[in-house]
Design a protein around this motif. Structure first.
Motif, PDB file in Angstrom:
ATOM      1  N   THR A 195       0.835  -1.194   0.000  1.00  0.00           N
ATOM      2  CA  THR A 195       0.000   0.000   0.000  1.00  0.00           C
ATOM      3  C   THR A 195       0.876   1.253   0.000  1.00  0.00           C
ATOM      4  O   THR A 195       2.035   1.215   0.444  1.00  0.00           O
ATOM      5  CB  THR A 195      -0.895   0.044   1.247  1.00  0.00           C
ATOM      6  OG1 THR A 195      -0.066   0.178   2.421  1.00  0.00           O
ATOM      7  CG2 THR A 195      -1.723  -1.231   1.378  1.00  0.00           C
ATOM      8  N   GLN A 216     -10.657  -2.403  -3.149  1.00  0.00           N
ATOM      9  CA  GLN A 216     -10.483  -0.956  -2.949  1.00  0.00           C
ATOM     10  C   GLN A 216      -8.977  -0.668  -2.840  1.00  0.00           C
ATOM     11  O   GLN A 216      -8.391  -0.702  -1.766  1.00  0.00           O
ATOM     12  CB  GLN A 216     -11.243  -0.495  -1.712  1.00  0.00           C
ATOM     13  CG  GLN A 216     -12.744  -0.754  -1.818  1.00  0.00           C
ATOM     14  CD  GLN A 216     -13.530  -0.053  -0.744  1.00  0.00           C
ATOM     15  OE1 GLN A 216     -13.188   1.044  -0.312  1.00  0.00           O
ATOM     16  NE2 GLN A 216     -14.625  -0.662  -0.305  1.00  0.00           N
ATOM     17  N   GLU A 240      -7.412  -2.993   9.834  1.00  0.00           N
ATOM     18  CA  GLU A 240      -7.681  -2.083  10.957  1.00  0.00           C
ATOM     19  C   GLU A 240      -7.850  -0.663  10.451  1.00  0.00           C
ATOM     20  O   GLU A 240      -8.793   0.052  10.843  1.00  0.00           O
ATOM     21  CB  GLU A 240      -6.530  -2.149  11.972  1.00  0.00           C
ATOM     22  CG  GLU A 240      -6.702  -1.197  13.149  1.00  0.00           C
ATOM     23  CD  GLU A 240      -5.500  -1.188  14.072  1.00  0.00           C
ATOM     24  OE1 GLU A 240      -5.591  -0.556  15.147  1.00  0.00           O
ATOM     25  OE2 GLU A 240      -4.461  -1.790  13.726  1.00  0.00           O
ATOM     26  N   ARG A 241      -6.989  -0.229   9.560  1.00  0.00           N
ATOM     27  CA  ARG A 241      -7.087   1.136   9.033  1.00  0.00           C
ATOM     28  C   ARG A 241      -8.309   1.301   8.135  1.00  0.00           C
ATOM     29  O   ARG A 241      -8.939   2.356   8.117  1.00  0.00           O
ATOM     30  CB  ARG A 241      -5.797   1.490   8.289  1.00  0.00           C
ATOM     31  CG  ARG A 241      -4.603   1.624   9.240  1.00  0.00           C
ATOM     32  CD  ARG A 241      -3.357   2.110   8.532  1.00  0.00           C
ATOM     33  NE  ARG A 241      -2.715   1.053   7.776  1.00  0.00           N
ATOM     34  CZ  ARG A 241      -1.914   0.129   8.301  1.00  0.00           C
ATOM     35  NH1 ARG A 241      -1.691   0.122   9.608  1.00  0.00           N
ATOM     36  NH2 ARG A 241      -1.342  -0.780   7.551  1.00  0.00           N
ATOM     37  N   PHE A 242      -8.646   0.255   7.395  1.00  0.00           N
ATOM     38  CA  PHE A 242      -9.845   0.306   6.558  1.00  0.00           C
ATOM     39  C   PHE A 242     -11.093   0.490   7.419  1.00  0.00           C
ATOM     40  O   PHE A 242     -11.960   1.330   7.121  1.00  0.00           O
ATOM     41  CB  PHE A 242      -9.954  -0.978   5.735  1.00  0.00           C
ATOM     42  CG  PHE A 242     -11.234  -1.091   4.956  1.00  0.00           C
ATOM     43  CD1 PHE A 242     -11.405  -0.397   3.768  1.00  0.00           C
ATOM     44  CD2 PHE A 242     -12.269  -1.895   5.415  1.00  0.00           C
ATOM     45  CE1 PHE A 242     -12.593  -0.497   3.054  1.00  0.00           C
ATOM     46  CE2 PHE A 242     -13.456  -2.005   4.709  1.00  0.00           C
ATOM     47  CZ  PHE A 242     -13.612  -1.300   3.522  1.00  0.00           C
ATOM     48  N   ALA A 275     -11.295   1.734  10.441  1.00  0.00           N
ATOM     49  CA  ALA A 275     -11.274   3.058  11.079  1.00  0.00           C
ATOM     50  C   ALA A 275     -11.765   4.141  10.121  1.00  0.00           C
ATOM     51  O   ALA A 275     -12.415   5.105  10.537  1.00  0.00           O
ATOM     52  CB  ALA A 275      -9.868   3.376  11.569  1.00  0.00           C
ATOM     53  N   ALA A 276     -11.471   3.971   8.834  1.00  0.00           N
ATOM     54  CA  ALA A 276     -11.856   4.971   7.847  1.00  0.00           C
ATOM     55  C   ALA A 276     -13.280   4.783   7.337  1.00  0.00           C
ATOM     56  O   ALA A 276     -13.988   5.767   7.082  1.00  0.00           O
ATOM     57  CB  ALA A 276     -10.883   4.935   6.670  1.00  0.00           C
ATOM     58  N   GLN A 277     -13.717   3.531   7.179  1.00  0.00           N
ATOM     59  CA  GLN A 277     -14.984   3.262   6.520  1.00  0.00           C
ATOM     60  C   GLN A 277     -16.123   2.853   7.463  1.00  0.00           C
ATOM     61  O   GLN A 277     -17.291   3.013   7.130  1.00  0.00           O
ATOM     62  CB  GLN A 277     -14.785   2.147   5.479  1.00  0.00           C
ATOM     63  CG  GLN A 277     -13.793   2.502   4.391  1.00  0.00           C
ATOM     64  CD  GLN A 277     -14.302   3.627   3.504  1.00  0.00           C
ATOM     65  OE1 GLN A 277     -15.384   3.537   2.944  1.00  0.00           O
ATOM     66  NE2 GLN A 277     -13.530   4.692   3.368  1.00  0.00           N
ATOM     67  N   LYS A 296     -16.773   3.962  10.754  1.00  0.00           N
ATOM     68  CA  LYS A 296     -16.501   4.858  11.884  1.00  0.00           C
ATOM     69  C   LYS A 296     -17.502   4.722  13.012  1.00  0.00           C
ATOM     70  O   LYS A 296     -17.205   5.068  14.160  1.00  0.00           O
ATOM     71  CB  LYS A 296     -16.465   6.297  11.391  1.00  0.00           C
ATOM     72  CG  LYS A 296     -15.333   6.583  10.409  1.00  0.00           C
ATOM     73  CD  LYS A 296     -15.342   8.030   9.946  1.00  0.00           C
ATOM     74  CE  LYS A 296     -14.208   8.296   8.972  1.00  0.00           C
ATOM     75  NZ  LYS A 296     -14.205   9.703   8.487  1.00  0.00           N
ATOM     76  N   GLU A 308       0.760   3.754   1.948  1.00  0.00           N
ATOM     77  CA  GLU A 308       1.141   4.086   3.327  1.00  0.00           C
ATOM     78  C   GLU A 308       2.363   3.282   3.756  1.00  0.00           C
ATOM     79  O   GLU A 308       3.313   3.834   4.330  1.00  0.00           O
ATOM     80  CB  GLU A 308      -0.035   3.813   4.261  1.00  0.00           C
ATOM     81  CG  GLU A 308       0.256   4.159   5.721  1.00  0.00           C
ATOM     82  CD  GLU A 308      -0.919   3.881   6.625  1.00  0.00           C
ATOM     83  OE1 GLU A 308      -0.980   4.485   7.704  1.00  0.00           O
ATOM     84  OE2 GLU A 308      -1.769   3.041   6.245  1.00  0.00           O
ATOM     85  N   GLN A 329      -7.158   1.896  -2.935  1.00  0.00           N
ATOM     86  CA  GLN A 329      -6.651   2.997  -2.106  1.00  0.00           C
ATOM     87  C   GLN A 329      -6.321   2.531  -0.697  1.00  0.00           C
ATOM     88  O   GLN A 329      -5.513   3.153  -0.003  1.00  0.00           O
ATOM     89  CB  GLN A 329      -7.653   4.156  -2.062  1.00  0.00           C
ATOM     90  CG  GLN A 329      -8.951   3.877  -1.312  1.00  0.00           C
ATOM     91  CD  GLN A 329     -10.043   3.320  -2.200  1.00  0.00           C
ATOM     92  OE1 GLN A 329      -9.768   2.597  -3.139  1.00  0.00           O
ATOM     93  NE2 GLN A 329     -11.282   3.688  -1.898  1.00  0.00           N
ATOM     94  N   PHE A 330      -6.933   1.432  -0.260  1.00  0.00           N
ATOM     95  CA  PHE A 330      -6.628   0.865   1.055  1.00  0.00           C
ATOM     96  C   PHE A 330      -5.738  -0.372   0.933  1.00  0.00           C
ATOM     97  O   PHE A 330      -4.784  -0.532   1.697  1.00  0.00           O
ATOM     98  CB  PHE A 330      -7.917   0.476   1.794  1.00  0.00           C
ATOM     99  CG  PHE A 330      -8.730   1.644   2.244  1.00  0.00           C
ATOM    100  CD1 PHE A 330      -8.377   2.365   3.374  1.00  0.00           C
ATOM    101  CD2 PHE A 330      -9.848   2.053   1.526  1.00  0.00           C
ATOM    102  CE1 PHE A 330      -9.119   3.455   3.791  1.00  0.00           C
ATOM    103  CE2 PHE A 330     -10.603   3.134   1.932  1.00  0.00           C
ATOM    104  CZ  PHE A 330     -10.241   3.839   3.068  1.00  0.00           C
TER     105      PHE A 330
END
Length: 259
Positions: free
Chosen positions: A93, A205, A142-144, A146-148, A150, A95, A207-208
């Protein structure tokens, strides 16, 4: 300490070393991810990524030693030079590419939610509002979430196996995980009865989830170790070894790049 020593002995491969790489290439794994990497009943490390690591080391004529860590400890260990490479189903990714470099992808995996078959919950941020979703700490999942998601309660676990245990016990409403890990590590087993995949493949997706799964390494090693790993991966793909390893563990194709 004894178990890690035994595991290291199981993967170490003899061979000549080259000046531009360490005498022993320390490869970081996170166990508990059948059929990618797990500890067998004999105490030895086994799985698709373990076999691929052995094939890469043989191709590179490199002595390799596994280092077993929690998933969220792999990147810090790499950057602090405690390990030299990561093979732990790590997505490529943007990031992560800010912190480390990656080889070309060696497999591609869908990402799904797992729930009880009778849950009657929609696999969407609205459908899981206020619900408890388990995820392995330090993963892109985990980040996905947190972003999607919420408005959901995201519970973070050191390993995915612990999330499966809480899902089975009713302490979670769902868990987000690589579909292959869920299939082999939970759904195909007795404890997975009454559970199923729900909703879409979130792994699409980009972007993630990036562009596939690759070998992680330090940016400073791209011209040396990185070049050798990519050459070895290309050779294993070209001579059919990568596909043979895929077919040893899976009834479907994970290694052919998506078109």
């Amino acid at each position: 300490m004894r178990r890690r020593t035994a595991l290291a002995a199981g993967l170490a491969l003899p061979g000549a070393t080259l000046a531009q790489t360490p005498q022993r290439l320390r490869i970081g794994f996170a166990v508990g991810y059948a059929p990618f990497s797990e500890v067998g009943s004999d105490g030895q490390l086994k799985g698709f990524e373990v076999d691929l690591a052995q094939a890469l080391c043989t191709r590179m004529v490199q002595q390799c030693v596994p280092v077993i860590l929690d998933f969220d400890g792999l990147a810090p260990a790499l950057l602090s030079r405690k390990i030299d490479a990561i093979m732990a189903s790590m997505s490529i990714t943007p990031e992560r590419q800010q912190l480390m470099a990656f080889s070309t992808p060696y497999y591609f995996s869908p990402v799904r939610l797992v729930m009880r078959t009778d849950a009657r919950l929609e696999a969407s941020p609205a459908g899981l509002k206020g619900k408890r979703i388990g995820v392995e700490r330090g993963t892109i999942h985990e980040r996905f979430l947190a972003a999607q998601f919420k408005d959901s309660q995201v519970l973070r676990y050191p390993t995915q196996d612990q999330a499966f245990l809480d899902l089975k016990a009713g302490r979670l409403d769902a868990t987000l995980v690589d579909a292959v890990i869920a299939q082999f590590g939970f759904l195909n087993r007795a404890e997975g009865r009454g559970f199923a995949f729900v909703g879409p493949d979130f792994g699409r997706q980009e972007q993630f989830y990036g562009k596939g799964i690759g070998v992680g390494m330090r940016k400073g090693d791209v011209a040396t170790l990185g070049r050798r790993v990519d050459e070895a991966l290309a050779a294993l793909r070209g001579n059919g070894t990568l596909k043979a390893l895929n077919d040893r563990y899976f009834s479907f194709d994970l290694v052919t790049p998506p078109r």
